[in-house]
Design a protein around this motif. Structure first.
Motif, PDB file in Angstrom:
ATOM      1  N   LEU A 332       0.855  -1.445  -0.091  1.00 34.10           N
ATOM      2  CA  LEU A 332       0.030   0.128  -0.077  1.00 34.10           C
ATOM      3  C   LEU A 332       0.942   1.323   0.016  1.00 34.10           C
ATOM      4  CD1 LEU A 332      -2.889  -0.957   2.444  1.00 34.10           C
ATOM      5  CD2 LEU A 332      -3.058  -0.754  -0.275  1.00 34.10           C
ATOM      6  N   GLY A 333       1.886   1.104   0.708  1.00 37.28           N
ATOM      7  CA  GLY A 333       2.882   2.286   0.864  1.00 37.28           C
ATOM      8  C   GLY A 333       3.585   2.540  -0.524  1.00 37.28           C
ATOM      9  N   ALA A 334       3.679   1.478  -1.213  1.00 40.02           N
ATOM     10  CA  ALA A 334       4.326   1.533  -2.682  1.00 40.02           C
ATOM     11  C   ALA A 334       3.367   2.237  -3.619  1.00 40.02           C
ATOM     12  CB  ALA A 334       4.954   0.257  -3.195  1.00 40.02           C
ATOM     13  N   GLY A 335       1.973   2.382  -3.348  1.00 36.99           N
ATOM     14  CA  GLY A 335       1.043   2.984  -4.263  1.00 36.99           C
ATOM     15  C   GLY A 335       0.027   1.765  -5.007  1.00 36.99           C
ATOM     16  N   ARG A 336       0.261   0.774  -4.425  1.00 34.71           N
ATOM     17  CA  ARG A 336      -0.582  -0.508  -4.978  1.00 34.71           C
ATOM     18  C   ARG A 336      -2.274  -0.319  -4.772  1.00 34.71           C
ATOM     19  NH1 ARG A 336       3.031  -5.790  -5.231  1.00 34.71           N
ATOM     20  NH2 ARG A 336       1.467  -6.477  -6.726  1.00 34.71           N
ATOM     21  N   SER A 337      -3.078  -0.874  -5.305  1.00 34.70           N
ATOM     22  CA  SER A 337      -4.466  -0.790  -4.930  1.00 34.70           C
ATOM     23  C   SER A 337      -4.309  -1.600  -3.872  1.00 34.70           C
ATOM     24  CB  SER A 337      -5.158  -1.378  -6.323  1.00 34.70           C
ATOM     25  OG  SER A 337      -5.320  -2.563  -6.422  1.00 34.70           O
ATOM     26  N   PRO A 338      -5.827  -1.474  -3.033  1.00 37.30           N
ATOM     27  CA  PRO A 338      -6.071  -2.456  -1.756  1.00 37.30           C
ATOM     28  C   PRO A 338      -6.183  -3.945  -2.340  1.00 37.30           C
ATOM     29  CG  PRO A 338      -7.191  -0.518  -1.688  1.00 37.30           C
ATOM     30  CD  PRO A 338      -6.656  -0.569  -3.021  1.00 37.30           C
ATOM     31  N   HIS A 339      -6.579  -4.242  -3.487  1.00 33.60           N
ATOM     32  CA  HIS A 339      -6.542  -5.589  -3.941  1.00 33.60           C
ATOM     33  C   HIS A 339      -5.302  -6.100  -4.389  1.00 33.60           C
ATOM     34  CE1 HIS A 339      -8.504  -9.116  -5.698  1.00 33.60           C
ATOM     35  NE2 HIS A 339      -8.056  -8.894  -7.021  1.00 33.60           N
ATOM     36  N   GLU A 340      -4.415  -5.520  -5.020  1.00 34.56           N
ATOM     37  CA  GLU A 340      -3.199  -5.847  -5.501  1.00 34.56           C
ATOM     38  C   GLU A 340      -2.222  -6.291  -3.992  1.00 34.56           C
ATOM     39  OE1 GLU A 340      -2.652  -3.613  -9.681  1.00 34.56           O
ATOM     40  OE2 GLU A 340      -1.911  -2.899  -7.985  1.00 34.56           O
ATOM     41  N   ALA A 341      -2.512  -5.299  -3.134  1.00 34.76           N
ATOM     42  CA  ALA A 341      -1.928  -5.351  -1.846  1.00 34.76           C
ATOM     43  C   ALA A 341      -2.184  -6.580  -0.943  1.00 34.76           C
ATOM     44  CB  ALA A 341      -1.974  -4.150  -1.031  1.00 34.76           C
ATOM     45  N   ARG A 342      -3.594  -6.870  -1.030  1.00 37.03           N
ATOM     46  CA  ARG A 342      -3.965  -8.012  -0.450  1.00 37.03           C
ATOM     47  C   ARG A 342      -3.581  -9.158  -1.123  1.00 37.03           C
ATOM     48  NH1 ARG A 342     -10.289 -10.080   0.121  1.00 37.03           N
ATOM     49  NH2 ARG A 342      -9.963 -11.885   1.392  1.00 37.03           N
ATOM     50  N   LEU A 343      -3.440  -9.238  -2.424  1.00 37.83           N
ATOM     51  CA  LEU A 343      -2.990 -10.396  -3.057  1.00 37.83           C
ATOM     52  C   LEU A 343      -1.410 -10.680  -2.793  1.00 37.83           C
ATOM     53  CD1 LEU A 343      -4.702 -10.286  -6.666  1.00 37.83           C
ATOM     54  CD2 LEU A 343      -5.178 -12.023  -4.701  1.00 37.83           C
TER      55      LEU A 343
END
Length: 412
Positions: A332-343
């Motif tokens: 999330l800190g790198a700017g990825r979406s919540p869905h991508e961060a969860r995966l």
């Protein structure tokens, strides 16, 4: 027999062989279409549309087999009656025309009693036509065997003339009805069904113009004392074969292409699950099916999906939520979406769990109930996303390279 007669006979036999080959190939294409549609016989028999389609295609294949000069010669020799193959072929062609009309009736649908009445009327009409063909042949004087030019050779012979005209008219009626129906329905439907209808239409038009019209022209030319036999003997057979190819493609395409595409997508998902499967296959306890090269991709995908879910259930006690939360926050800190961060977080947690299970470590103290995104969605989409996330993560790449799919402790 003089040299010129022998040469003419050799050329005729050579031409008959070529025509037989073309016709047999068309029969093979037609027959394969029927086999593909009838891949589930019990289901097909209960479906009037599928059954009538298969019957029409099978009869079309039989027409080509019967019309081949090699078959005609064998039938004539077997029965001892010159040109006995003619009423056999024309009767089979009339049966095929009837099957086409029945197919169109079932395709259109409607009240059951109305459909049944129209089918019975069609069968009765073409049944009478077949009887008339046989009777006219029995009354005719056709003692000279003709394998490729019977229509033109006997075009002016009493009773044979009527028989030839009758079978042509019966077949023309069926093909013209098919053209009209395809034109009308193609305006009302979309997608593969429209493409199939257009292919059938082109095939029917080619049959009408390339086969029937050439036959009519050659026969009428004989009536007027002219010789245009080449239209009937040389042009008509390949046109009929090409028309059969187009029609069979039109019949089969709307039925089989969706299934083929589904199998192709299944093969793609099966391969995209490789990173996930490589990680968890040593944990799965699902029974392995017998290895068979003929297994369809969808069946292979289903087994892999079940095995992966079984492995995920076995690895659940080893899930370390600290690993998941740390990777999620970093993503999330790198700017990825919540869905991508969860995966990404779930992929890291799963890789860590596989390492712990392979090393026979005790479950982490932070272990608890947690549902992976892949287990919350139906189908293989969630598993594919997890596999791709795992393949992009360093831990997942290392797990694929490690023996047995286990993650080395250094990657935890």
């Amino acid at each position: 027999m003089n040299r010129e007669d022998r040469g003419g006979r050799v050329r005729a036999e050579g031409g008959s062989s070529v025509v037989s080959l073309v016709v047999y190939l068309a029969a093979l294409v037609f027959g394969m279409s029927s086999v593909l549609l009838l891949r589930r016989p019990r289901t097909a028999v209960r479906n009037p549309l599928t059954l009538s389609t298969c019957v029409a295609i099978a009869l079309g294949a039989l027409v080509f087999v019967c019309a081949a000069p090699a078959t005609l010669s064998a039938v004539n020799e077997l029965t001892g009656i010159p040109n006995f193959g003619a009423p056999l072929t024309y009767g089979m062609l009339s049966a095929y025309s009837c099957a086409v009309v029945v197919l169109l009736i079932n395709w259109r649908g409607g009240p059951r009693e109305r459909v049944r009445r129209m089918v019975l009327c069609s069968v009765a009409a073409y049944g009478a036509l077949v009887v008339a063909v046989v009777v006219l042949f029995a009354l005719a004087d056709a003692d000279t065997e003709r394998l490729t030019d019977l229509d033109t050779y006997y075009a002016t012979t009493p009773f044979m003339r009527e028989m030839i005209l009758l079978y042509l008219v019966g077949h023309s009626a069926a093909m013209l009805v098919m053209c009209a129906v395809c034109v009308k329905w193609a305006r009302e439907v979309t997608g593969l069904l429209r493409i199939g209808l257009r292919l059938i239409l082109w095939g029917a038009l080619l049959d009408v113009l390339g086969f029937q019209l050439t036959k009519y022209t050659a026969v009428v030319a004989r009536w007027r004392g002219h010789d245009l036999d080449f239209l009937s003997t040389t042009l008509a057979p390949p046109m009929a074969s090409l028309a059969a190819l187009l029609c069979s493609a039109g019949f089969v395409l709307p039925r089989l292409l969706p299934a083929v595409l589904a199998q192709w997508r299944g093969l793609g998902d099966y391969r995209r699950l490789d990173p996930l499967w490589s990680l968890v296959k040593s944990v799965s306890t699902a029974p392995k099916p017998p290895a068979a090269w003929w297994q369809l991709p969808q069946a292979r995908l289903q087994w892999r999906e079940v095995s992966i879910h079984d492995a995920l259930l076995a690895l659940a006690p080893y899930f370390d939520h600290r690993v998941r939360e740390r990777v999620r926050d970093t993503a999330l800190g790198a700017g990825r979406s919540p869905h991508e961060a969860r995966l990404a977080a779930e992929a890291a947690m799963l890789a860590d769990a596989a390492r712990r299970a392979a090393a026979r470590e005790e479950p982490p103290e932070t272990a608890g109930t947690y549902r992976l995104h892949a287990t919350e969605v139906s189908g293989t989409g969630g598993l594919v996303e997890l596999a791709q996330a795992l393949g992009r993560s360093p831990a997942g790449a290392a797990s694929n390279a490690a023996p047995g799919g286990a993650v080395p402790p250094s990657m935890a």
